[in-house]
Design a protein around this motif. Structure first.
Motif, short mmCIF file in Angstrom:
data_model
loop_
_atom_site.label_atom_id
_atom_site.label_comp_id
_atom_site.label_asym_id
_atom_site.label_seq_id
_atom_site.Cartn_x
_atom_site.Cartn_y
_atom_site.Cartn_z
N HIS A 56 3.51 48.33 -32.46
CA HIS A 56 4.70 47.46 -32.53
C HIS A 56 5.24 47.84 -33.74
O HIS A 56 6.47 47.98 -33.98
N ARG A 57 4.61 48.10 -35.30
CA ARG A 57 4.96 48.24 -36.33
C ARG A 57 5.63 49.66 -36.47
O ARG A 57 6.76 49.93 -36.76
N GLU A 91 4.02 43.15 -28.05
CA GLU A 91 3.10 42.78 -29.01
C GLU A 91 2.56 41.55 -28.63
O GLU A 91 1.39 41.28 -28.64
N HIS A 99 -6.31 36.62 -26.50
CA HIS A 99 -6.54 35.24 -26.27
C HIS A 99 -7.62 34.81 -25.15
O HIS A 99 -8.66 34.18 -25.14
N LYS A 102 -10.85 36.09 -26.05
CA LYS A 102 -11.46 35.41 -26.96
C LYS A 102 -11.99 33.99 -26.08
O LYS A 102 -13.01 33.47 -26.60
N HIS B 212 4.65 43.65 -45.90
CA HIS B 212 4.88 43.44 -44.03
C HIS B 212 4.30 42.22 -43.73
O HIS B 212 3.30 42.14 -43.97
N ASP B 214 4.01 41.20 -40.64
CA ASP B 214 3.09 41.18 -39.26
C ASP B 214 1.58 41.42 -39.81
O ASP B 214 0.77 41.06 -38.77
N GLU B 215 1.22 42.02 -40.94
CA GLU B 215 -0.10 42.22 -41.34
C GLU B 215 -0.99 41.00 -41.45
O GLU B 215 -1.92 41.03 -41.65
N GLU B 217 -0.45 38.43 -39.42
CA GLU B 217 -0.23 37.54 -38.10
C GLU B 217 -1.24 36.19 -38.11
O GLU B 217 -2.27 36.20 -38.26
N GLU B 219 -3.86 33.73 -36.81
CA GLU B 219 -4.81 33.61 -36.02
C GLU B 219 -4.76 32.46 -35.19
O GLU B 219 -4.49 31.33 -35.85
#
Lengths: 224, 224
Positions: A56-57, A91, A99, A102, B212, B214-215, B217, B219
């Motif tokens: 995505h990045r 993304e 999820h 998890k 950035h 997005d790094e 994100e 949880e």
């Protein structure tokens, strides 16, 4: 021969297809992990999500570099901006597969899904994966007819989601609250994943036909 | 005096702030609707979401027009692309406020939230609204310190979300499955709303510092 601009655009499109295939496979594997209570498989899906985030990045950076260098206008500009949005959808779809995995990890060595709901969850997982495979195909082919199929598939997902809720709300539910919570969240994850696949297909339709996808935003299932 | 480009950019930023305020207020009202079982209020939130969707579309069109006309590069380009993403976050936040209001409508004339969880849901609703108000302020001030505060507020949201789950999983839970399902989904809606507010603030930080977003994100809570 294609010019540099269109080659870069094709590369972005190829990366979107790769992302869609990756997250579709991740959701398939997460579903297997939760049905089989397979911890290793669940962990591989959880770890694999880093790759989606990186894709995505990278895609964002390519798209922004393309905007800066090529200064596209009109349709070309809309294609690049739409690619950014599709990448965000994919993304997020990866997050949803993670999820599901998890929940599988949390309940290991048990399965989070009781036996009488395993068929429904399997169907939701398979449908989610098929929707994403079709979304990838829509990106490749720009086939508006195929994109319309995703709407029907999404209706099937909503129907499965409603079945799940009916089952949960049934007086004969005997699996307790923890399982009810797990199943509620799983249902939501599959439904949202399907929404993102539909959203990707709609964005392609918009580029092809000029009809705005957001005007047909998927409705959540009535129970949610 | 500002040039035309920066005036257009300011207008986009003003619209983002207006969207953030609108969806923050929508979540506040949705929370009141669900706690008071106020059908009218719930319906006004549900109908109000059309306005958010329209604001999102208008903002997208302005941003794309700006890209086409002004052909920004480097930081200026990143600002416009980031505005598109913030608008998507805010549009989605509006959906989540609408989802809360839909649960209120579905359970009317009852409240979906049992008495012993009303304080927690009120706190989650208020925190969600505060987070979005701060996100709006971060857009205006570009204050990185304030943006960092949102991370702490989001930790508080995760903690409330965990409390909610603990309560659900407690053997003494006596409100049945339907309420458990409602509370599970409500918890998820508030948590996701908070994530989007944090995401907006992070995108501003990224523009200011170049780090950035997005790094980092968010949880999901461990139970979800």
């Amino acid at each position: 021969m294609r010019d540099a601009y269109h080659e870069e655009l094709d590369a972005i499109s190829d990366n979107l297809v790769e992302m869609a295939r990756f997250v579709g496979s991740a959701m398939g594997r997460a579903t297997t992990a939760i049905l089989d209570a397979d911890l290793k498989l669940a962990e591989s899906v959880i770890e694999g999500d880093d790759k989606v985030d990186q894709m995505h990045r990278d895609l964002e950076n390519s798209a922004i570099a393309l905007l800066a260098r090529q200064q596209p206008v009109a349709t070309d500009l809309r294609i690049v901006v739409t690619s950014l949005r599709m990448s965000a959808d994919l993304e997020r779809s990866g997050d949803l597969a993670q999820h599901v995995a998890k929940v599988a990890r949390l309940r290991f060595p048990d399965s989070a899904v009781p036996r009488d709901l395993q068929a429904t969850i399997l169907e939701m997982g398979q449908l989610a994966q098929r929707l994403m495979a079709k979304a990838a195909e829509v990106i490749i082919t720009k086939d508006v007819e195929l994109a319309m199929q995703l709407e029907h598939d999404d209706d099937a997902m909503d129907s499965l989601h409603r079945n799940l809720f009916r089952h949960l709300m049934d007086d004969r539910w005997k699996h307790g609250i923890e399982t009810a919570v797990d199943v509620t969240l799983l249902g939501r994850y599959y439904e949202r994943f399907a929404d993102h696949a539909v959203s990707v297909a709609r964005r392609v339709v918009y580029l092809v036909t000029g009809e705005h996808a957001d005007e047909f935003e998927p409705e959540p299932a009535p129970e949610s």
